[in-house]
Scaffold this active site. Structure first.
Site, PDB file in Angstrom:
ATOM      1  N   GLU A  48      -0.618  24.423   9.998  1.00  0.00           N
ATOM      2  CA  GLU A  48      -1.271  24.266   9.371  1.00  0.00           C
ATOM      3  C   GLU A  48      -2.745  25.522   9.849  1.00  0.00           C
ATOM      4  OE1 GLU A  48      -3.860  20.341   9.635  1.00  0.00           O
ATOM      5  OE2 GLU A  48      -1.920  19.097   9.568  1.00  0.00           O
TER       6      GLU A  48
HETATM    7  N1  CAA Z   1     -13.780  26.404   3.360  1.00  0.00           N
HETATM    8  C1  CAA Z   1     -14.295  27.127   2.555  1.00  0.00           C
HETATM    9  N2  CAA Z   1     -14.504  27.775   1.653  1.00  0.00           N
HETATM   10  C2  CAA Z   1     -13.508  28.927   2.052  1.00  0.00           C
HETATM   11  C3  CAA Z   1     -12.857  27.958   3.327  1.00  0.00           C
HETATM   12  C4  CAA Z   1     -13.430  27.474   4.118  1.00  0.00           C
HETATM   13  N3  CAA Z   1     -13.034  26.611   5.543  1.00  0.00           N
HETATM   14  N4  CAA Z   1     -12.416  29.293   3.863  1.00  0.00           N
HETATM   15  C5  CAA Z   1     -12.608  31.217   3.110  1.00  0.00           C
HETATM   16  N5  CAA Z   1     -13.120  30.038   1.531  1.00  0.00           N
HETATM   17  C6  CAA Z   1     -13.823  31.061   0.941  1.00  0.00           C
HETATM   18  C7  CAA Z   1     -14.264  31.682   1.122  1.00  0.00           C
HETATM   19  O1  CAA Z   1     -15.695  31.911   1.041  1.00  0.00           O
HETATM   20  C8  CAA Z   1     -13.702  32.631  -0.687  1.00  0.00           C
HETATM   21  O2  CAA Z   1     -14.989  32.787  -1.431  1.00  0.00           O
HETATM   22  P1  CAA Z   1     -16.063  33.540  -2.530  1.00  0.00           P
HETATM   23  O3  CAA Z   1     -14.394  33.858  -3.016  1.00  0.00           O
HETATM   24  O4  CAA Z   1     -16.292  32.601  -3.502  1.00  0.00           O
HETATM   25  O5  CAA Z   1     -15.834  34.294  -1.479  1.00  0.00           O
HETATM   26  C9  CAA Z   1     -12.511  32.421  -0.632  1.00  0.00           C
HETATM   27  O6  CAA Z   1     -12.455  31.267   0.306  1.00  0.00           O
HETATM   28  C10 CAA Z   1     -11.809  33.417  -0.222  1.00  0.00           C
HETATM   29  O7  CAA Z   1     -11.596  34.310   1.087  1.00  0.00           O
HETATM   30  P2  CAA Z   1     -10.863  34.911   2.284  1.00  0.00           P
HETATM   31  O8  CAA Z   1     -11.360  36.164   1.708  1.00  0.00           O
HETATM   32  O9  CAA Z   1     -11.267  34.332   3.629  1.00  0.00           O
HETATM   33  O10 CAA Z   1      -9.321  34.898   1.885  1.00  0.00           O
HETATM   34  P3  CAA Z   1      -7.934  35.118   2.419  1.00  0.00           P
HETATM   35  O11 CAA Z   1      -7.453  35.783   1.836  1.00  0.00           O
HETATM   36  O12 CAA Z   1      -8.813  36.445   3.778  1.00  0.00           O
HETATM   37  O13 CAA Z   1      -7.599  33.942   3.766  1.00  0.00           O
HETATM   38  C11 CAA Z   1      -7.508  32.514   5.578  1.00  0.00           C
HETATM   39  C12 CAA Z   1      -8.168  33.252   4.455  1.00  0.00           C
HETATM   40  C13 CAA Z   1      -8.746  31.265   6.158  1.00  0.00           C
HETATM   41  C14 CAA Z   1      -6.387  33.838   6.625  1.00  0.00           C
HETATM   42  C15 CAA Z   1      -6.657  31.751   4.880  1.00  0.00           C
HETATM   43  O14 CAA Z   1      -5.582  32.256   4.033  1.00  0.00           O
HETATM   44  C16 CAA Z   1      -5.789  30.914   5.882  1.00  0.00           C
HETATM   45  O15 CAA Z   1      -6.551  29.879   6.193  1.00  0.00           O
HETATM   46  N6  CAA Z   1      -3.933  31.160   5.855  1.00  0.00           N
HETATM   47  C17 CAA Z   1      -3.487  29.509   6.887  1.00  0.00           C
HETATM   48  C18 CAA Z   1      -2.917  28.662   6.074  1.00  0.00           C
HETATM   49  C19 CAA Z   1      -2.367  27.926   6.266  1.00  0.00           C
HETATM   50  O16 CAA Z   1      -2.658  27.137   7.815  1.00  0.00           O
HETATM   51  N7  CAA Z   1      -1.506  27.476   5.741  1.00  0.00           N
HETATM   52  C20 CAA Z   1      -1.070  25.662   6.373  1.00  0.00           C
HETATM   53  C21 CAA Z   1      -0.919  25.334   5.494  1.00  0.00           C
HETATM   54  S1  CAA Z   1      -0.046  23.191   5.861  1.00  0.00           S
HETATM   55  C22 CAA Z   1       1.464  23.177   7.139  1.00  0.00           C
HETATM   56  O17 CAA Z   1       0.615  24.294   7.980  1.00  0.00           O
HETATM   57  C23 CAA Z   1       2.946  22.288   6.360  1.00  0.00           C
HETATM   58  C24 CAA Z   1       2.149  21.146   7.096  1.00  0.00           C
HETATM   59  O18 CAA Z   1       2.896  20.497   5.971  1.00  0.00           O
HETATM   60  C25 CAA Z   1       1.416  20.654   8.384  1.00  0.00           C
END
Ligand code: CAA
Length: 409
Positions: free
Chosen positions: A364
Site C-alpha cells: 500500500e
Molecule cells: N487524492 C486525490 N488525488 C490525488 C492524490 C490523492 N491522495 N494523490 C494524487 N492525486 C492526484 C493529483 O492531484 C494529480 O491530479 P491532477 O492531474 O488533476 O493535478 C494526479 O493525481 C497525479 O498526482 P501526482 O502528480 O502526485 O502523481 P505521481 O505520479 O507523482 O504519484 C504517488 C504520486 C503518491 C507516488 C502515487 O503514485 C503513489 O501513491 N504510489 C504508490 C502506489 C501504491 O501505494 N501502491 C500499492 C498498491 S496496493 C498493494 O500494495 C497491494 C495489495 O494488494 C495490498
C-alpha cells in the site's frame, strides 16, 4: 487507552479480540506453515458480525468508521498479521466502490462483501509499475458497448480468495495517468485468470497473486462509477483511506510481539535473575511500549480525521503508515533479540511477527513513497505554515561574483 474510545469502538475492539484469542491465535503457526487461508476464521468473523463493518448500512454493512476498522485489524494482527491483512484488504478493495461507484454497482457488490459471502481484492500494481502507480500499462479499450482488458497485475493480496476485483487500466493510453479508469471484474469473467502465487516471507495465510487479463471482455457496467479517466485519483483516495489499516496491522503486530517478549523476559533467567530485571532489557521493553503507544495514537488520530470527512487526508494517512510500520519493524526485531537464539527459531512464535511486519513497510505504498507524500504536502503547506517567518539567508556563495556574500567576519 480504553478511556479515549467510544462504546461502539470498544464493542468492535472487544469482539475482534475474542475472535483473535479463540480462533486466530491457536491457528496462527499452522496457517503460516501451510500457507492455507483460514476459512474457519472467516466463519468466526461472520458469527461475531465483524465482516464488512466499514460498508454503509444501506448496503448491508454497519456504517462503521475507519477507526473501528483499525481497531479490528489491530486485534486480529496481534494474534496473526496474515489474518489481519486478509480482513483489511477487503476494505481496500471495497473503498473504490464506496467512493466512486454508481448506485447500481454499490447495490450489486457491497452487500455480499458486507456479509462476508464474497471477498474482494485491489488490483493497481504491475511488474513495471509499483511505486510509480501512474505508469501502469494494462489497457481496457472500448469495444462495442463494453471494454476489453489486456495486461497483468502484480502483488494482488487476497487474489486466491477474492471473487470480486477492483482493477485499474488505461482506457485512453494517450492520456497517461489521466487515461486510467477503474473496473469491477468478477472472478469467472472469461479472459481473466489468476497467475502465479507469490512465495512470501510473511503473511503466508493470505495468497498474493498475479492477475492475468487476456482479451477479457467486460460490460460497460463494469466501469467504476460509469466514468472513464478518474481511476488514478480514485486509487489514490482509496489508498489514503486504507493506509491506516496497514498501520493498524503494524500496531497489532508490534503489540503481539511485545507481549511475548515481556512474558519471556519475566520467565527467562540469566546471571541468577530474570532477564527483565536486567536494565538493558528493561529499557528495551520501555522503549518498545512507548513506541507502540505513540504509533497507536497516531493511527487512531489519522482514522478519526478520515472519519470526520476531511478532504485532505493523504499526509496524515502517510504519516501514520510510516510511523507505525517502522515501529513494528523495530519492535518485532527487538522482540526477537530479547528471545535470543530461541527468537530465531520457528519453534517459537516470535520470528513470525518480524516476517509479517516487514511487508507493512512495503505494501500500500512503500515507506519511501509515504515520505514523498508527506514531503509534497509540506511543500504545499509551506506558505501557510511559515507565513509570519522571514529567514535571511546570509551565508551563500555568490557564484557570479565568485566570492562569499555575507560571510562571517
Ligand atoms: N487524492 C486525490 N488525488 C490525488 C492524490 C490523492 N491522495 N494523490 C494524487 N492525486 C492526484 C493529483 O492531484 C494529480 O491530479 P491532477 O492531474 O488533476 O493535478 C494526479 O493525481 C497525479 O498526482 P501526482 O502528480 O502526485 O502523481 P505521481 O505520479 O507523482 O504519484 C504517488 C504520486 C503518491 C507516488 C502515487 O503514485 C503513489 O501513491 N504510489 C504508490 C502506489 C501504491 O501505494 N501502491 C500499492 C498498491 S496496493 C498493494 O500494495 C497491494 C495489495 O494488494 C495490498
Amino acid at each position: 487507552m480504553r478511556e479515549l474510545l467510544s462504546k461502539q469502538n470498544l464493542d468492535y475492539m472487544d469482539r475482534a479480540r475474542e475472535v483473535a484469542e479463540k480462533y486466530v491465535r491457536p491457528r496462527a503457526a499452522e496457517l503460516d506453515r501451510t500457507a492455507e487461508y483460514g476459512w474457519d476464521i472467516l466463519e468466526a468473523l461472520k458469527k461475531y458480525e465483524l465482516t464488512g463493518i466499514w460498508i454503509p448500512k444501506e448496503y448491508g454493512g454497519h456504517g462503521a468508521g475507519v477507526l473501528d476498522l483499525c481497531l479490528v485489524v489491530e486485534q486480529l494482527s496481534r494474534a496473526c498479521g496474515g489474518v489481519g491483512v486478509a480482513y483489511a484488504v477487503n476494505a481496500l478493495g471495497s473503498f473504490p466502490i464506496m467512493l466512486n461507484a454508481t448506485e447500481e454497482q454499490k447495490q450489486k457488490y457491497l452487500p455480499p462483501i458486507a456479509t462476508g459471502e464474497k471477498l474482494i481484492a485491489f488490483g493497481l500494481s504491475e511488474k513495471a509499475s509499483g511505486s510509480d502507480a501512474g505508469s501502469l500499462r494494462t489497457t481496457a479499450l472500448k469495444d462495442g458497448d463494453g471494454y476489453v482488458i489486456n495486461g497483468e497485475k502484480k502483488w494482488n493480496t487476497n487474489g486466491g480468495q477474492a471473487s470480486i476485483f477492483t482493477v485499474y487500466a488505461l482506457t485512453d493510453p494517450s492520456r497517461g495517468m489521466r487515461g486510467i479508469s477503474g473496473f469491477i471484474v468478477e472472478k469467472d469473467t472469461p479472459g481473466f485468470r489468476l497467475g502465479k502465487r507469490e512465495d512470501t516471507m510473511g503473511i503466508r495465510t493470505v495468497s498474493v497473486h498475479e492477475l492475468h487479463f487476456e482479451n477479457c471482455r467486460v460490460p460497460k457496467s463494469a466501469l467504476l462509477g460509469g466514468r472513464a479517466g478518474d481511476g488514478f485519483k480514485n486509487s489514490m483516495m482509496t489508498l489514503d483511506r486504507a493506509r491506516p489499516g496497514v498501520a493498524a496491522q503494524a500496531v497489532g503486530l508490534a503489540q503481539g510481539a511485545f507481549e511475548w517478549a515481556l512474558r519471556y523476559s519475566s520467565e527467562r533467567k540469566q546471571f541468577g535473575q530474570t532477564v527483565m530485571s536486567h536494565q538493558a532489557i528493561q529499557f528495551m521493553l520501555a522503549d518498545m511500549a512507548t513506541q507502540i503507544e505513540a504509533a497507536r495514537q497516531l493511527v487512531y488520530t489519522a482514522a478519526r480525521v478520515i472519519d470526520s470527512g476531511a478532504k485532505n487526508v493523504n499526509k496524515i494517512a502517510a504519516m501514520c503508515k510510516v510511523f507505525a510500520t517502522d515501529t513494528a519493524m523495530k519492535v518485532t526485531t527487538d522482540a526477537v533479540q530479547i528471545f535470543g537464539g530461541y527468537g530465531y527459531c520457528r519453534d517459537y512464535p516470535i520470528e513470525k511477527y518480524m516476517r509479517d511486519a516487514k511487508i507493512t513497510q512495503i505494501y500500500e505504498g512503500t515507506n519511501q513513497v509515504q515520505r514523498m507524500v508527506i514531503g509534497r504536502a509540506l511543500t504545499r503547506e509551506l506558505s501557510e505554515l511559515t507565513a509570519n517567518l522571514e529567514v535571511k539567508v546570509e551565508h551563500f556563495a555568490d557564484e557570479a561574483a565568485g566570492e562569499l556574500v555575507g560571510a562571517p567576519e
